[in-house]
Enzyme design. Structure first.
Site, PDB file in Angstrom:
ATOM      1  N   GLY A  72      -2.976  70.265  19.550  1.00 14.09           N
ATOM      2  CA  GLY A  72      -3.558  69.340  18.588  1.00 14.09           C
ATOM      3  C   GLY A  72      -4.627  68.481  19.233  1.00 14.09           C
ATOM      4  N   ASP A  73      -4.468  67.166  19.108  1.00 13.26           N
ATOM      5  CA  ASP A  73      -5.432  66.234  19.697  1.00 13.26           C
ATOM      6  C   ASP A  73      -4.838  65.525  20.910  1.00 13.26           C
ATOM      7  OD1 ASP A  73      -3.596  64.910  18.060  1.00 13.26           O
ATOM      8  OD2 ASP A  73      -4.942  63.222  17.744  1.00 13.26           O
ATOM      9  N   GLU A  74      -3.929  66.197  21.599  1.00 17.73           N
ATOM     10  CA  GLU A  74      -3.269  65.624  22.764  1.00 17.73           C
ATOM     11  C   GLU A  74      -3.754  66.318  24.034  1.00 17.73           C
ATOM     12  OE1 GLU A  74       0.909  65.941  22.243  1.00 17.73           O
ATOM     13  OE2 GLU A  74       0.937  64.794  20.370  1.00 17.73           O
TER      14      GLU A  74
END
Length: 201
Positions: A72-74
């Site tokens: 994801g956005d990690e």
């Protein structure tokens, strides 16, 4: 000069294993309000943001650093032979750069939050180091997002309640000499005490 590739989660785990005995700082990074951008501008815009973040990280970190996308956005960044305090200065600059150079159509609340933890100061094992960095990331979120925070040990009774000043000064010197936190040394002593008297439990 070619930038190193962005690691996958499995590659990140392997790299952490290879560096198991190396002093390092681990940074966990999360994009604030990324879902809002995806919902309003679409996933293609979200992908462009992620690519920009990856270019920013790869281009701003010292040689020998490792950048991984965990999903994801990690993201995670491994900084071998780097203290958490040094990494904090670095990520403060990265966060400011991201904010200053944001695209005009990005949601105003889109930002970067970063949690930092160092070994051996905050943890010995890779598992504990990731847990500490994650706690620091959660604190960055709680304190307003768009910032970097270093792990701070909690749940420790105020030391001055129990120990005289002279002992606290010696503890501080020992922690500095060993490159560890005072809380971790106290916890280690408590573990040793419990183990030594296990028969009484």
């Amino acid at each position: 000069m070619a930038r190193p590739p962005i690691l996958t989660r499995p590659e990140f785990e392997k790299t952490m294993q290879k560096l198991a005995n190396v002093p390092l700082t681990l940074a966990l990074i999360d994009l604030d309000n990324f879902k809002q951008l995806n919902d309003s501008l679409g996933h293609a815009a979200g992908d462009r943001v992620l690519r920009q973040v990856e270019r920013l990280l790869s281009g701003s970190l010292p040689a020998g650093s490792h950048v991984a996308r965990l999903g994801g956005d990690e993201y995670a960044v491994i900084l071998p032979e780097s203290a958490a305090e040094t990494a904090l200065i670095l990520f403060d600059e990265i966060i400011k750069h991201f904010q200053i150079n944001r695209d005009a159509d990005w949601p105003r609340m889109l930002g970067l939050s970063v949690g930092l933890a160092g070994r051996p100061a905050h943890a010995k094992s890779s598992f504990d180091l990731q847990r500490a960095a994650d706690e620091a990331l959660l604190r960055a979120k709680r304190e307003g997002r768009g910032r970097a925070c270093i792990y701070v040990e909690s749940k420790m009774v105020l030391k001055s309640n129990y120990y005289p000043k002279s002992q606290l000064e010696r503890l501080a010197k020992l922690a500095s000499a060993l490159g560890r936190t005072e809380a971790s040394l106290l916890r280690e002593s408590l573990d040793d005490l419990i183990e030594k008297n296990r028969g009484a439990l």
